[in-house]
Design an enzyme around this catalytic site. Structure first.
Site, mmCIF file in Angstrom:
data_model
loop_
_atom_site.group_PDB
_atom_site.id
_atom_site.type_symbol
_atom_site.label_atom_id
_atom_site.label_comp_id
_atom_site.label_asym_id
_atom_site.label_seq_id
_atom_site.Cartn_x
_atom_site.Cartn_y
_atom_site.Cartn_z
ATOM 1 N N TYR A 6 1.112 -1.296 -0.042
ATOM 2 C CA TYR A 6 0.066 0.009 0.055
ATOM 3 C C TYR A 6 0.748 1.039 0.264
ATOM 4 C CZ TYR A 6 -3.174 -3.387 1.889
ATOM 5 O OH TYR A 6 -4.546 -4.462 1.774
ATOM 6 N N TYR A 133 -14.948 -5.351 2.775
ATOM 7 C CA TYR A 133 -12.992 -5.121 2.189
ATOM 8 C C TYR A 133 -13.039 -6.655 3.037
ATOM 9 C CZ TYR A 133 -8.047 -5.969 2.089
ATOM 10 O OH TYR A 133 -6.455 -6.270 1.829
ATOM 11 N N ASP A 223 -17.079 -13.126 7.009
ATOM 12 C CA ASP A 223 -16.259 -12.871 6.954
ATOM 13 C C ASP A 223 -15.653 -12.557 8.239
ATOM 14 O OD1 ASP A 223 -13.121 -11.968 6.868
ATOM 15 O OD2 ASP A 223 -13.795 -11.032 4.748
ATOM 16 N N LYS A 250 -5.567 -13.982 11.076
ATOM 17 C CA LYS A 250 -5.730 -12.922 12.091
ATOM 18 C C LYS A 250 -5.347 -13.765 12.905
ATOM 19 C CE LYS A 250 -7.138 -8.857 9.573
ATOM 20 N NZ LYS A 250 -5.968 -8.191 9.097
HETATM 21 C C1 LIG Z 1 -11.894 -8.609 6.830
HETATM 22 C C2 LIG Z 1 -11.113 -9.226 6.294
HETATM 23 N N1 LIG Z 1 -11.346 -10.381 5.137
HETATM 24 C C3 LIG Z 1 -9.605 -10.371 4.677
HETATM 25 C C4 LIG Z 1 -8.473 -9.784 5.156
HETATM 26 C C5 LIG Z 1 -7.230 -10.748 3.692
HETATM 27 O O1 LIG Z 1 -6.380 -10.955 5.069
HETATM 28 P P1 LIG Z 1 -5.128 -10.933 4.511
HETATM 29 O O2 LIG Z 1 -4.415 -10.200 4.304
HETATM 30 O O3 LIG Z 1 -4.413 -12.299 5.377
HETATM 31 O O4 LIG Z 1 -5.465 -11.617 2.864
HETATM 32 C C6 LIG Z 1 -8.475 -8.899 5.686
HETATM 33 C C7 LIG Z 1 -7.453 -7.947 5.679
HETATM 34 O O5 LIG Z 1 -7.373 -7.177 6.481
HETATM 35 C C8 LIG Z 1 -9.837 -8.241 6.424
HETATM 36 O O6 LIG Z 1 -9.375 -7.370 7.083
#
Ligand SMILES: Cc1ncc(COP(=O)(O)O)c(C=O)c1O
Length: 400
Positions: A6, A133, A223, A250
């Protein structure tokens, strides 16, 4: 040369070089920094967590990795059993991946194929939220709705198979009435939209989403890569409203090693469980079920209960509310707090220019983005450490 995330590499300021990390602290050669954002919200129990580190080291003395294609091993078996027992409802079928983005890809593929396997090829569309996101891979970018991250996709124009709605009941009803029969899934970051601006919304929206998904036969995907493991104040939002597919990442490993999981319920899994080989889920990340990651994840789940994270996060929220709610400045648009997330949204992104260095000089690592100054602290912070994080935020505005 390292190509940083980024960043416009041409004018990127030099990153802080971390030489050690312990508990909630990051150490540079000459500074000790309280990490207020848990390394992109993942290091929920702090760095170098003894139990997780020990689990990884122990496993490393045996083997670090073997593929899951035709092979299996104890760490992945134990973790999937643990997840199945620990997660709500019949979310029992665990498909592992190396990152949250890939795990979301898997969820979206599962939802599409769920219908294809049942001979319903017309359910091609996905319902998602405005400001969503879900990661940076191609499909997750497409279901995401944040041009600040994904502007490159604009060259393709609007994807007719992806519909975005705001988190408003009226828009939800209308979307299902209009597209309900074409949707294979509705994917949301439940309650808290992270990278889209720490936007918080109501459980009533999710409850109604569940009802409408049932009515129209649409799969509901949560998610919880960011919201899971206590961040919203719930253990998982899925404990309150049960999705068909749950995505975790995470905090799954306490942020100690990359890993993620897409967990399906029995209804979804059953659509794949068949004599026909074309009904199989054709996906297989090389590092899925990595043994070190599985050992870390099992330790992380145990810690979650041992440390009584839900009570801990309620306390974090209480302190955040006491310190930040009612804090007024003409440059502040809104202060939002939910569980272990606090966000100050300003009117103009320029207001936050220079904050990172300001915080650094006061012993805090922060990384505001766009108009959002936020904290997602490791859960182990003491009250004084928490107050310090919020005091530095307030000082920034008070300094004029
Ligand atoms: C809600 C959400 N989904 C998916 C992701 C993507 O995860 P990764 O960075 O492990 O690919 C993130 C990353 O910040 C996220 O906040």
């Amino acid at each position: 040369m390292i190509w940083y995330p980024y960043e416009q590499m041409k004018r990127m300021k030099a990153p802080y070089e971390i030489v050690d990390a312990e508990g909630p602290y990051l150490y540079t050669k000459d500074a000790k920094l309280l990490d207020s954002i848990s390394s992109w919200w993942s290091v929920i129990y702090g760095y170098h967590q003894p139990k997780i580190t020990e689990a990884i080291c122990q496993q490393a003395t045996k083997f670090s990795h073997v593929m899951l294609g035709g092979l299996t091993h104890k760490p992945v078996q134990e973790l999937s059993e643990k997840l199945a027992a620990w997660l709500p409802g019949d979310l029992n079928y665990c498909f592992f991946s190396d990152s949250g983005s890939v795990a979301v890809e898997v969820a979206l593929k599962m939802a599409l194929q769920y219908y294809v396997n049942r001979g319903e090829n017309s359910r091609k569309s996905v319902l998602a939220l405005e400001h969503a996101y879900h990661g940076d891979t191609f499909k997750t970018m497409a279901v995401g709705d944040d041009e600040d991250y994904h502007f490159v996709l604009q060259v393709y124009g609007k994807n007719p198979y992806i519909i975005h709605i705001p988190t408003e009941l009226d828009a939800l009803e209308k979307a299902f009435a209009r597209y309900g029969d074409e949707l294979n899934c509705f994917i949301v970051e439940p309650l808290l939209q992270g990278a889209g601006g720490m936007r918080m919304y109501d459980m009533a929206f999710l409850k109604r989403s569940r009802e409408l998904c049932d009515k129209y036969g649409v799969l509901l995907i949560f998610d919880e890569v960011a919201t899971g493991f206590g961040r919203t104040g719930n253990r998982f939002v899925a404990d309150v409203v049960l999705p068909d597919i749950l995505v975790l990442g995470k905090g799954l490993t306490g942020g100690h090693i990359g890993h993620a999981v897409t967990v399906a319920n029995k209804k979804v899994f059953s659509a794949f469980y068949d004599d026909a080989s074309e009904k199989a889920l054709m996906h297989g990340p090389t590092f899925m079920g990595n043994a070190l990651a599985c050992a870390a994840a099992k330790a992380s789940i145990e810690l979650f209960d041992e440390l009584d994270v839900v009570t801990r996060v309620a306390h974090i929220e209480e302190i955040a509310r006491r310190e930040l709610m009612g804090f007024i400045d003409s440059r502040i648009r809104e202060v939002r707090i939910m569980g272990g997330c606090a966000c100050i949204e300003v009117y103009d992104a320029q207001t936050l220019a220079g904050y990172q260095q300001f915080a650094y000089e006061r012993g805090v690592f922060a990384r505001p983005f766009l108009k959002y100054l936020y904290s997602m602290v490791p859960y182990i912070l003491t009250d004084d450490e928490l107050v310090h994080v919020f005091t530095v935020m307030k000082e920034w505005f008070r300094r004029g």
